[in-house]
Design a protein around this motif. Structure first.
Motif, PDB file in Angstrom:
ATOM      1  N   ARG A 120       0.838  -1.205   0.000  1.00 35.06           N
ATOM      2  CA  ARG A 120       0.000   0.000   0.000  1.00 35.06           C
ATOM      3  C   ARG A 120       0.867   1.248   0.000  1.00 35.06           C
ATOM      4  NH1 ARG A 120      -5.507  -0.415   1.252  1.00 35.06           N
ATOM      5  NH2 ARG A 120      -5.546   1.723   1.978  1.00 35.06           N
ATOM      6  N   LEU A 121       1.937   1.225   0.784  1.00 34.63           N
ATOM      7  CA  LEU A 121       2.824   2.381   0.842  1.00 34.63           C
ATOM      8  C   LEU A 121       3.504   2.625  -0.499  1.00 34.63           C
ATOM      9  CD1 LEU A 121       4.100   4.548   2.668  1.00 34.63           C
ATOM     10  CD2 LEU A 121       5.917   2.918   3.147  1.00 34.63           C
ATOM     11  N   LEU A 122       3.978   1.571  -1.151  1.00 32.29           N
ATOM     12  CA  LEU A 122       4.642   1.733  -2.449  1.00 32.29           C
ATOM     13  C   LEU A 122       3.671   2.242  -3.519  1.00 32.29           C
ATOM     14  CD1 LEU A 122       6.966  -1.392  -2.517  1.00 32.29           C
ATOM     15  CD2 LEU A 122       7.609   1.000  -2.198  1.00 32.29           C
ATOM     16  N   ILE A 123       2.437   1.714  -3.523  1.00 32.44           N
ATOM     17  CA  ILE A 123       1.439   2.186  -4.489  1.00 32.44           C
ATOM     18  C   ILE A 123       1.107   3.646  -4.217  1.00 32.44           C
ATOM     19  CG2 ILE A 123      -0.979   1.937  -5.208  1.00 32.44           C
ATOM     20  CD1 ILE A 123      -0.618  -1.099  -4.806  1.00 32.44           C
ATOM     21  N   GLY A 124       0.989   4.003  -2.955  1.00 27.15           N
ATOM     22  CA  GLY A 124       0.710   5.394  -2.600  1.00 27.15           C
ATOM     23  C   GLY A 124       1.816   6.335  -3.033  1.00 27.15           C
ATOM     24  N   ILE A 125       3.063   5.920  -2.827  1.00 29.20           N
ATOM     25  CA  ILE A 125       4.202   6.751  -3.247  1.00 29.20           C
ATOM     26  C   ILE A 125       4.211   6.913  -4.764  1.00 29.20           C
ATOM     27  CG2 ILE A 125       6.723   6.791  -3.405  1.00 29.20           C
ATOM     28  CD1 ILE A 125       6.768   5.603  -0.572  1.00 29.20           C
ATOM     29  N   ALA A 126       3.929   5.824  -5.477  1.00 30.13           N
ATOM     30  CA  ALA A 126       3.880   5.910  -6.945  1.00 30.13           C
ATOM     31  C   ALA A 126       2.771   6.872  -7.376  1.00 30.13           C
ATOM     32  CB  ALA A 126       3.649   4.526  -7.542  1.00 30.13           C
ATOM     33  N   ALA A 127       1.621   6.827  -6.717  1.00 28.26           N
ATOM     34  CA  ALA A 127       0.525   7.744  -7.066  1.00 28.26           C
ATOM     35  C   ALA A 127       0.906   9.184  -6.779  1.00 28.26           C
ATOM     36  CB  ALA A 127      -0.737   7.360  -6.295  1.00 28.26           C
ATOM     37  N   GLY A 129      -6.164  17.761 -11.443  1.00 30.81           N
ATOM     38  CA  GLY A 129      -6.203  16.294 -11.430  1.00 30.81           C
ATOM     39  C   GLY A 129      -4.952  15.710 -10.808  1.00 30.81           C
ATOM     40  N   GLY A 130      -3.809  16.303 -11.103  1.00 32.32           N
ATOM     41  CA  GLY A 130      -2.557  15.845 -10.498  1.00 32.32           C
ATOM     42  C   GLY A 130      -2.570  16.017  -8.988  1.00 32.32           C
ATOM     43  N   PHE A 131      -3.125  17.148  -8.535  1.00 34.29           N
ATOM     44  CA  PHE A 131      -3.217  17.366  -7.092  1.00 34.29           C
ATOM     45  C   PHE A 131      -4.133  16.333  -6.443  1.00 34.29           C
ATOM     46  CE2 PHE A 131      -5.302  19.256  -3.413  1.00 34.29           C
ATOM     47  CZ  PHE A 131      -4.195  19.510  -2.623  1.00 34.29           C
ATOM     48  N   ILE A 132      -5.238  16.029  -7.105  1.00 39.89           N
ATOM     49  CA  ILE A 132      -6.178  15.036  -6.563  1.00 39.89           C
ATOM     50  C   ILE A 132      -5.525  13.655  -6.516  1.00 39.89           C
ATOM     51  CG2 ILE A 132      -8.339  13.828  -7.053  1.00 39.89           C
ATOM     52  CD1 ILE A 132      -9.434  16.553  -8.014  1.00 39.89           C
ATOM     53  N   VAL A 133      -4.754  13.314  -7.545  1.00 38.92           N
ATOM     54  CA  VAL A 133      -4.053  12.021  -7.557  1.00 38.92           C
ATOM     55  C   VAL A 133      -3.024  11.973  -6.428  1.00 38.92           C
ATOM     56  CG1 VAL A 133      -2.454  10.582  -8.891  1.00 38.92           C
ATOM     57  CG2 VAL A 133      -4.453  11.576 -10.001  1.00 38.92           C
ATOM     58  N   MET A 134      -2.310  13.078  -6.197  1.00 37.94           N
ATOM     59  CA  MET A 134      -1.343  13.136  -5.098  1.00 37.94           C
ATOM     60  C   MET A 134      -2.036  12.963  -3.754  1.00 37.94           C
ATOM     61  SD  MET A 134       1.170  16.253  -6.253  1.00 37.94           S
ATOM     62  CE  MET A 134       1.596  16.594  -4.590  1.00 37.94           C
ATOM     63  N   LEU A 135      -3.152  13.633  -3.568  1.00 41.35           N
ATOM     64  CA  LEU A 135      -3.891  13.539  -2.315  1.00 41.35           C
ATOM     65  C   LEU A 135      -4.411  12.114  -2.093  1.00 41.35           C
ATOM     66  CD1 LEU A 135      -5.034  15.106   0.112  1.00 41.35           C
ATOM     67  CD2 LEU A 135      -7.065  15.528  -1.264  1.00 41.35           C
ATOM     68  N   ALA A 136      -4.966  11.523  -3.149  1.00 44.14           N
ATOM     69  CA  ALA A 136      -5.480  10.159  -3.040  1.00 44.14           C
ATOM     70  C   ALA A 136      -4.346   9.173  -2.744  1.00 44.14           C
ATOM     71  CB  ALA A 136      -6.205   9.762  -4.318  1.00 44.14           C
ATOM     72  N   THR A 151      -1.568   9.791  -1.117  1.00 41.16           N
ATOM     73  CA  THR A 151      -1.159   9.980   0.272  1.00 41.16           C
ATOM     74  C   THR A 151      -2.145   9.305   1.222  1.00 41.16           C
ATOM     75  OG1 THR A 151      -0.131  12.084  -0.301  1.00 41.16           O
ATOM     76  CG2 THR A 151      -0.577  11.689   2.025  1.00 41.16           C
ATOM     77  N   ILE A 152      -3.427   9.500   0.971  1.00 44.42           N
ATOM     78  CA  ILE A 152      -4.452   8.878   1.816  1.00 44.42           C
ATOM     79  C   ILE A 152      -4.357   7.361   1.710  1.00 44.42           C
ATOM     80  CG2 ILE A 152      -6.938   8.566   2.090  1.00 44.42           C
ATOM     81  CD1 ILE A 152      -7.223  11.540   1.308  1.00 44.42           C
ATOM     82  N   TRP A 153      -4.182   6.854   0.513  1.00 40.41           N
ATOM     83  CA  TRP A 153      -4.089   5.411   0.298  1.00 40.41           C
ATOM     84  C   TRP A 153      -2.887   4.822   1.029  1.00 40.41           C
ATOM     85  CZ3 TRP A 153      -6.724   1.372  -1.558  1.00 40.41           C
ATOM     86  CH2 TRP A 153      -6.026   0.222  -1.875  1.00 40.41           C
ATOM     87  N   ARG A 170      -8.318  -2.709   4.627  1.00 42.42           N
ATOM     88  CA  ARG A 170      -9.638  -3.152   5.080  1.00 42.42           C
ATOM     89  C   ARG A 170      -9.504  -4.301   6.046  1.00 42.42           C
ATOM     90  NH1 ARG A 170     -12.740  -4.333  -0.125  1.00 42.42           N
ATOM     91  NH2 ARG A 170     -11.600  -2.749  -1.223  1.00 42.42           N
ATOM     92  N   GLY A 171     -10.347  -4.291   7.061  1.00 39.87           N
ATOM     93  CA  GLY A 171     -10.337  -5.379   8.023  1.00 39.87           C
ATOM     94  C   GLY A 171      -9.400  -5.169   9.189  1.00 39.87           C
ATOM     95  N   THR A 172      -8.610  -4.087   9.182  1.00 42.55           N
ATOM     96  CA  THR A 172      -7.758  -3.801  10.320  1.00 42.55           C
ATOM     97  C   THR A 172      -8.272  -2.572  11.011  1.00 42.55           C
ATOM     98  OG1 THR A 172      -6.249  -2.447   9.008  1.00 42.55           O
ATOM     99  CG2 THR A 172      -5.699  -4.774   9.247  1.00 42.55           C
TER     100      THR A 172
END
Length: 132
Positions: free
Chosen positions: A41-48, A70-77, A79-81, A87-89
């Protein structure tokens, strides 16, 4: 260099002894599926975040506001991701403190003492001086 059969047996015996002595520590030291999922999750978030930053820079350089937004929204998403638990934790299971709105579990152990902080310190000081 692989371990010999004798060394592997000794290692397995030590692992069993550790699990018997302190199962909580042993389970914490084992590589878990949750740890790999969190790392992914961290690696996918950093890539986003990186992709969002590129889109933001391209949008700013070409004066296309929608691309920068759109780039800002992708960066924000991203970071949140990256920093949200899977899920489940729950927060406690993920090693995070409980949320502000969550009810506290009941206190166990010693009852809370009355008096101010300084009064309690003075009482402790007096008890220590009396022991010597």
């Amino acid at each position: 260099m692989p371990l010999s059969e004798h060394e592997q047996r000794l290692l397995e015996q030590m692992e069993r002894a550790l699990s018997a002595d302190d199962p909580k520590f042993a389970s914490a030291m084992k590589g878990s599926r949750h740890g790999r999922a969190a790392r992914r999750r961290l690696l996918i978030g950093i890539a986003a975040v990186v992709v969002g930053l590129v889109l933001l820079i391209i949008g700013a350089s070409t004066s296309q506001i929608w691309l920068g937004a759109g780039g800002f929204i992708v960066m924000l998403a991203g970071t949140i991701w990256a920093f949200s638990p899977a899920r489940g934790t729950t927060g406690a299971a993920a090693g995070q403190p409980p949320t502000a709105g969550a009810p506290r579990p009941p206190r166990t152990g010693k009852p809370r003492r009355s008096g101010s902080f300084m009064e309690r310190l003075e009482q402790r000081w007096d008890r220590r001086r009396g022991q010597w």
